[in-house]
Design an enzyme around this catalytic site. Structure first.
Site, PDB file in Angstrom:
ATOM      1  N   HIS A  60       4.126   8.369   1.004  1.00  0.00           N
ATOM      2  CA  HIS A  60       4.311   9.816   0.810  1.00  0.00           C
ATOM      3  C   HIS A  60       5.709  10.322   1.155  1.00  0.00           C
ATOM      4  O   HIS A  60       6.017  11.484   0.937  1.00  0.00           O
ATOM      5  CB  HIS A  60       3.308  10.597   1.662  1.00  0.00           C
ATOM      6  CG  HIS A  60       3.665  10.605   3.130  1.00  0.00           C
ATOM      7  ND1 HIS A  60       3.532   9.491   3.918  1.00  0.00           N
ATOM      8  CD2 HIS A  60       4.170  11.566   3.930  1.00  0.00           C
ATOM      9  CE1 HIS A  60       3.928   9.786   5.143  1.00  0.00           C
ATOM     10  NE2 HIS A  60       4.325  11.031   5.181  1.00  0.00           N
TER      11      HIS A  60
HETATM   12  N1  UDP Z   1      -4.391   9.372   7.264  1.00  0.00           N
HETATM   13  C1  UDP Z   1      -5.697   9.738   7.003  1.00  0.00           C
HETATM   14  N2  UDP Z   1      -6.119   9.719   5.702  1.00  0.00           N
HETATM   15  C2  UDP Z   1      -5.329   9.317   4.675  1.00  0.00           C
HETATM   16  C3  UDP Z   1      -4.018   8.900   4.971  1.00  0.00           C
HETATM   17  C4  UDP Z   1      -3.566   8.947   6.279  1.00  0.00           C
HETATM   18  O1  UDP Z   1      -6.456  10.077   7.908  1.00  0.00           O
HETATM   19  O2  UDP Z   1      -5.798   9.354   3.519  1.00  0.00           O
HETATM   20  C5  UDP Z   1      -3.931   9.462   8.633  1.00  0.00           C
HETATM   21  C6  UDP Z   1      -3.494   8.148   9.206  1.00  0.00           C
HETATM   22  O3  UDP Z   1      -4.479   7.647  10.034  1.00  0.00           O
HETATM   23  C7  UDP Z   1      -2.242   8.442   9.966  1.00  0.00           C
HETATM   24  C8  UDP Z   1      -1.889   9.846   9.649  1.00  0.00           C
HETATM   25  O4  UDP Z   1      -2.801  10.301   8.668  1.00  0.00           O
HETATM   26  O5  UDP Z   1      -2.396   8.385  11.319  1.00  0.00           O
HETATM   27  C9  UDP Z   1      -0.472   9.769   9.171  1.00  0.00           C
HETATM   28  O6  UDP Z   1      -0.120  10.785   8.425  1.00  0.00           O
HETATM   29  P1  UDP Z   1       1.115  10.675   7.469  1.00  0.00           P
HETATM   30  O7  UDP Z   1       1.201   9.327   6.897  1.00  0.00           O
HETATM   31  O8  UDP Z   1       0.932  11.831   6.534  1.00  0.00           O
HETATM   32  O9  UDP Z   1       2.352  10.988   8.421  1.00  0.00           O
HETATM   33  P2  UDP Z   1       3.334  10.107   9.283  1.00  0.00           P
HETATM   34  O10 UDP Z   1       2.536   9.210  10.169  1.00  0.00           O
HETATM   35  O11 UDP Z   1       4.213   9.347   8.368  1.00  0.00           O
HETATM   36  O12 UDP Z   1       4.104  11.096  10.090  1.00  0.00           O
END
Ligand code: UDP
Length: 350
Positions: A207
């Site tokens: 993403h």
């Molecule tokens: N996540 C979720 N469902 C999804 C994709 C991700 O629950 O379909 C959770 C995942 O467990 C992770 C969190 O969302 O801990 C991460 O969010 P994202 O990837 O948007 O942000 P980042 O970690 O890169 O800041």
């Protein structure tokens, strides 16, 4: 005397991190938490489902701010958060991670001389093209308490001259994983719904703007994922930004099971049974390790260097996995939120 803590959340990873600490705050006498949801993520499957599954109290404020450019979004948040802080006069503002909501909260509170506590402080990719990197740097320099997961984060802060208020507490996402794992195994039916079997699939999330904004890079990544998915399908819960980018470029990936974003229970069930994880998410890199699943990071650098050093993670264009794969003690024992609360209490009552 009641300690009043305002919490800023806005995006999916922040709901997960705040969930762990909110539970701790809610169990402690003499603490009142005022949750402010900026609205950065607003779809039910990107926001409401996490409040429900993690038992996070309904936010006292929902600013409903999303879309627009970074400056516009951050500016609108700044204005609204300032008004709320003026009204509520909390003893401290709690911020998480590295989003525009984190930045707006840090700026609003620090200008009003309200102490700021930053959870997941000190992370650095050393890539200032990432909006997240800029948000983190500013937030850290505005913060009075800086809660770091690892010694690398402590070192990063030291290199920028920040040594006061810095505490290594482990990782709140590990707290979150430990909390949800048994519920996910008992209650999630995602494997049955998708007709996949334990260790017969991979999981992917993608993403980051750096990957989705460039049609060339996105195509290259999809081709990489297609090649990795020949032996076993890859389940790919697609972030709204990525869905828009795939449509923009007319990309129809093969061997990838594209599904809508899933809640935290289903995501943890998927991770528990996965053979491999492919991701550009910071959270997923650690969660893959928490479930002891090898991870390939779809970026050219990572903030979570210890996952690479320990051999659980590798960069998609970088060297292969190293062995053996030892445990990473720095992420703590699942009591990061408890340690954070203790530090906050001693800071505010000193
Ligand atoms: N996540 C979720 N469902 C999804 C994709 C991700 O629950 O379909 C959770 C995942 O467990 C992770 C969190 O969302 O801990 C991460 O969010 P994202 O990837 O948007 O942000 P980042 O970690 O890169 O800041």
């Amino acid at each position: 005397m009641t300690i009043r803590i305002a919490t800023i959340v806005g995006a999916r990873p922040q709901f997960i991190k705040a969930g762990a600490l909110s539970r701790q705050l809610g169990m402690t006498d003499g603490i009142e938490e005022i949750i402010i949801h900026t609205g950065q993520h607003f779809d039910d499957n990107m926001s409401a489902i996490f409040f429900k599954e993690l038992g996070i109290p309904t936010p006292a404020y929902n600013l409903d701010i999303h879309g627009g450019g970074h400056g516009e979004m951050t500016g609108r948040m700044l204005e609204k958060i300032e008004q709320i802080l003026l009204k509520e006069q909390p003893d401290m503002l709690l911020i998480y991670g590295d989003t525009n909501s984190t930045l707006a909260g840090a700026l609003a509170a620090s200008k009003m001389h309200i102490p700021v506590a930053h959870v997941e402080a000190g992370l650095r990719s050393f890539n200032r093209k990432m909006p997240e990197e800029l948000n983190r740097i500013v937030a850290d320099h505005m913060s009075d308490l800086l809660f770091c997961s690892t010694s690398t984060s402590i070192e990063n802060l030291k290199n920028e001259g920040i040594t006061s208020g810095v505490c290594q507490v482990g990782d709140v996402m590990y707290d979150a994983t430990l909390h949800i794992k048994s519920q996910a195994m008992a209650n999630s039916t995602i494997l049955e719904q998708l007709k996949i079997t334990e260790h017969g699939y991979n999981v992917c999330t993608l993403h980051r703007a750096e990957n989705t904004d460039s049609p060339e890079l996105l195509k290259e990544l999809i081709e990489f994922l297609e090649a990795q998915s020949q032996a076993a399908p890859t389940v790919f819960p697609v972030h709204p930004r990525t869905r828009a980018a795939l449509n923009r470029d007319g990309l129809v990936p093969k061997n990838l099971m594209l599904i809508d974003p899933v809640g935290y229970l289903d995501l943890n069930r998927l991770l528990a049974g996965a053979s491999a994880v492919f991701t550009d998410s910071g959270g997923l890199q650690k969660e893959a390790y928490f479930h002891r699943v090898p991870c390939v990071t779809l970026r050219s650098e990572t903030e979570w260097v210890e996952t690479i050093e320990a051999g659980w993670n590798r960069l998609w264009k970088g060297p292969d996995f190293v062995t053996p794969k030892p445990d990473i003690s720095e992420y703590g024992t699942g009591n990061a939120s408890k340690l954070i609360l203790e530090e906050i209490q001693s800071f505010l009552t000193a």
